[in-house]
Write a protein that holds these residues in place. Sequence first.
Motif, PDB file in Angstrom:
ATOM      1  N   MET A  20      20.644 -16.374  56.812  1.00  0.00           N
ATOM      2  CA  MET A  20      20.463 -14.956  56.485  1.00  0.00           C
ATOM      3  C   MET A  20      21.770 -14.379  55.929  1.00  0.00           C
ATOM      4  N   SER A  21      21.670 -13.745  54.796  1.00  0.00           N
ATOM      5  CA  SER A  21      22.886 -13.136  54.250  1.00  0.00           C
ATOM      6  C   SER A  21      22.527 -11.989  53.323  1.00  0.00           C
ATOM      7  N   LYS A  22      23.559 -11.231  53.045  1.00  0.00           N
ATOM      8  CA  LYS A  22      23.408 -10.052  52.200  1.00  0.00           C
ATOM      9  C   LYS A  22      24.417 -10.202  51.063  1.00  0.00           C
ATOM     10  N   VAL A  23      23.933 -10.316  49.835  1.00  0.00           N
ATOM     11  CA  VAL A  23      24.833 -10.627  48.715  1.00  0.00           C
ATOM     12  C   VAL A  23      24.708  -9.576  47.619  1.00  0.00           C
ATOM     13  N   MET A  24      25.854  -9.141  47.101  1.00  0.00           N
ATOM     14  CA  MET A  24      25.843  -8.226  45.962  1.00  0.00           C
ATOM     15  C   MET A  24      26.049  -9.040  44.684  1.00  0.00           C
ATOM     16  N   ILE A  25      25.115  -8.898  43.736  1.00  0.00           N
ATOM     17  CA  ILE A  25      25.217  -9.630  42.466  1.00  0.00           C
ATOM     18  C   ILE A  25      25.567  -8.620  41.373  1.00  0.00           C
ATOM     19  N   ILE A  26      26.668  -8.861  40.679  1.00  0.00           N
ATOM     20  CA  ILE A  26      27.090  -7.912  39.638  1.00  0.00           C
ATOM     21  C   ILE A  26      26.733  -8.482  38.270  1.00  0.00           C
ATOM     22  N   GLY A  27      26.027  -7.666  37.468  1.00  0.00           N
ATOM     23  CA  GLY A  27      25.521  -8.106  36.166  1.00  0.00           C
ATOM     24  C   GLY A  27      24.026  -8.343  36.271  1.00  0.00           C
ATOM     25  N   CYS A  28      23.344  -8.113  35.152  1.00  0.00           N
ATOM     26  CA  CYS A  28      21.895  -8.340  35.152  1.00  0.00           C
ATOM     27  C   CYS A  28      21.481  -8.878  33.781  1.00  0.00           C
ATOM     28  N   GLY A  29      22.277  -9.833  33.263  1.00  0.00           N
ATOM     29  CA  GLY A  29      21.988 -10.437  31.964  1.00  0.00           C
ATOM     30  C   GLY A  29      21.248 -11.750  32.138  1.00  0.00           C
ATOM     31  N   GLY A  30      21.422 -12.645  31.145  1.00  0.00           N
ATOM     32  CA  GLY A  30      20.688 -13.911  31.134  1.00  0.00           C
ATOM     33  C   GLY A  30      20.950 -14.774  32.358  1.00  0.00           C
ATOM     34  N   VAL A  31      22.212 -14.992  32.694  1.00  0.00           N
ATOM     35  CA  VAL A  31      22.561 -15.862  33.821  1.00  0.00           C
ATOM     36  C   VAL A  31      22.170 -15.193  35.142  1.00  0.00           C
ATOM     37  N   GLN A  54      29.674   0.699  50.816  1.00  0.00           N
ATOM     38  CA  GLN A  54      28.363   1.271  51.143  1.00  0.00           C
ATOM     39  C   GLN A  54      27.367   0.164  51.487  1.00  0.00           C
ATOM     40  N   TYR A  55      27.356  -0.942  50.720  1.00  0.00           N
ATOM     41  CA  TYR A  55      26.331  -1.984  50.904  1.00  0.00           C
ATOM     42  C   TYR A  55      26.709  -3.012  51.973  1.00  0.00           C
ATOM     43  N   GLN A  56      28.023  -3.208  52.171  1.00  0.00           N
ATOM     44  CA  GLN A  56      28.520  -4.167  53.181  1.00  0.00           C
ATOM     45  C   GLN A  56      27.985  -5.594  52.980  1.00  0.00           C
ATOM     46  N   PRO A  57      28.178  -6.180  51.791  1.00  0.00           N
ATOM     47  CA  PRO A  57      27.664  -7.541  51.570  1.00  0.00           C
ATOM     48  C   PRO A  57      28.514  -8.604  52.265  1.00  0.00           C
ATOM     49  N   ASP A  58      27.917  -9.806  52.430  1.00  0.00           N
ATOM     50  CA  ASP A  58      28.672 -10.949  52.962  1.00  0.00           C
ATOM     51  C   ASP A  58      29.450 -11.651  51.852  1.00  0.00           C
ATOM     52  N   ALA A  59      29.030 -11.429  50.593  1.00  0.00           N
ATOM     53  CA  ALA A  59      29.748 -12.008  49.447  1.00  0.00           C
ATOM     54  C   ALA A  59      29.372 -11.237  48.188  1.00  0.00           C
ATOM     55  N   VAL A  60      30.245 -11.308  47.187  1.00  0.00           N
ATOM     56  CA  VAL A  60      29.963 -10.697  45.889  1.00  0.00           C
ATOM     57  C   VAL A  60      29.908 -11.814  44.850  1.00  0.00           C
ATOM     58  N   LEU A  61      28.796 -11.896  44.119  1.00  0.00           N
ATOM     59  CA  LEU A  61      28.641 -12.883  43.044  1.00  0.00           C
ATOM     60  C   LEU A  61      28.802 -12.151  41.711  1.00  0.00           C
ATOM     61  N   ASN A  62      29.848 -12.514  40.979  1.00  0.00           N
ATOM     62  CA  ASN A  62      30.157 -11.849  39.714  1.00  0.00           C
ATOM     63  C   ASN A  62      29.473 -12.572  38.561  1.00  0.00           C
ATOM     64  N   LEU A  63      28.402 -11.971  38.025  1.00  0.00           N
ATOM     65  CA  LEU A  63      27.727 -12.528  36.846  1.00  0.00           C
ATOM     66  C   LEU A  63      27.752 -11.537  35.694  1.00  0.00           C
ATOM     67  N   ALA A  64      28.792 -10.682  35.713  1.00  0.00           N
ATOM     68  CA  ALA A  64      29.048  -9.819  34.553  1.00  0.00           C
ATOM     69  C   ALA A  64      29.840 -10.677  33.557  1.00  0.00           C
ATOM     70  N   LEU A  65      30.852 -10.152  32.929  1.00  0.00           N
ATOM     71  CA  LEU A  65      31.582 -10.936  31.931  1.00  0.00           C
ATOM     72  C   LEU A  65      32.954 -11.328  32.467  1.00  0.00           C
ATOM     73  N   PRO A  66      33.587 -12.339  31.873  1.00  0.00           N
ATOM     74  CA  PRO A  66      34.921 -12.756  32.357  1.00  0.00           C
ATOM     75  C   PRO A  66      35.936 -11.604  32.328  1.00  0.00           C
TER      76      PRO A  66
END
Length: 419
Positions: free
Chosen positions: A1-12, A74-86
């Motif tokens: 169980m985890s709570k993850v913030m994903i940044i970006g909403c493009g192809g990948v 505010q969201y308190q995620p367990d990890a942040v996954l960066n799928l925006a741009l470099p």
Amino acid sequence: MSKVMIIGCGGVASVAIHKCCQNSEVFSEIMIASRTLSKCDALKEKLAPTTKTIITTAKVDADCTEELIALIKQYQPDAVLNLALPYQDLTIMDACLACKVPYIDTANYEAENTDDPAWRAIYEKRCEELGFSAYFDYSWQWAYMDRFKEAGITGLLGTGFDPGVTSVFAAYAQKHYFDEIHTIDILDCNGGDHGYPFATNFNPEINLREVSAPGSYWENGHWVEIPPMSIKREYNFDEVGEKDMYLLHHEEIEALAKNIPGVKRIRFFMTFGQSYLTHMKCLENVGLLSTTPITFNGQQIVPIQFLKELLPDPSTLGPRTVGKTNIGCIFTGIKDGKERSIYIYNVCDHQECYREVESQAISYTTGVPAMIGTMMVVNGLWNKPGIYTTDEFDPDPYMEALNKWGLPWKVVENPVLVD
Ligand code: NDP
């Protein structure tokens, strides 16, 4: 169980989010946070009825660390996954550091404005010291090592396919097949056809900057740089066939040169058709690949950003792309005193990807490893405070997850080598 913030909403990101939603036991809650909220909401609407994962959405400008910090708090995620741009890697890493939350990405930092004098001074010094002139390199992110260690958080860099899976293949070869690896050839073959005269398979700006840069490879402890596309080889890829491929600079070479003891040469090749190269050369010759702003009708525009608006959006290529990708690594070296060579690779079918997650195979082969890398971090299997690439962890659970989550791989002994 985890709570993850994903940044970006493009192809990948779209693929990674689909895969997180298939894996609700691990990803019980996700937030999709990106620049255009309507894209996040549309994806949530599509996926929510199909998954137990609780999805929330938010608008965020990932260039703004303060905005990111507020959202993470505010969201308190367990990890942040960066799928925006470099371009956003460092602002997101700063926010993760401030909030003491693990950070994961798929591509190393690249400056958006390559005319910025402060950035350029550091870049030019690096070119001179290291001997390669690509706009992207690991130094900016490796500089966070001590701060991530002190904060007790893991930073996992480059968990796409290449970099990402290719580096896990290297760690796996090192662990199970070799006492010493001497050469690594990373071969990225896209045998797909989307039917357009010219389109890129991931973000056009990042892609064209990458492939128009001088090529380089690692040999005997230093970089050798060559003019763009000046080393060409042919290779007969399993399930794809004979293709022309060209030597490029690629970011995992930098990490593998540091982390694979005794490696003598590392090269990266990518396949391109003649029509792609002719289009690219023409666009470059007329100035459309330039990152330097120009004034047009009283407005400042960046030519390569304008070009991106003209080209097909890679996330729309899914329905029309047919054929397969074949990406992997050929390793040579020594085991028990004898010479050995192996090839580890994955073959992925564009249309199968589309049927599963409505995306072509390039986004699929990046989005699946992004989900897997994040799973390794939130499950605690890959938990090491500091900043690391995927070759610096135990490869076995990741390799197992590739088979389970849609990217099965093969190991072939004594493959045809690249001269
Ligand atoms: P896209 O352009 O399709 O998606 C990028 C997303 O990031 C978009 O949703 C965009 O928002 C969002 N975004 C951009 N800037 C900001 C910002 N300032 N704040 C918030 N959100 C922002 O790119 P891809 O999905 O093709 O690529 C994503 C990443 O994956 C890139 O870093 C790329 O280099 C990497 N990659 C890695 C590979 C690997 O094998 N390792 C292979 C392929 C890609 P909007 O929707 O508003 O435009």
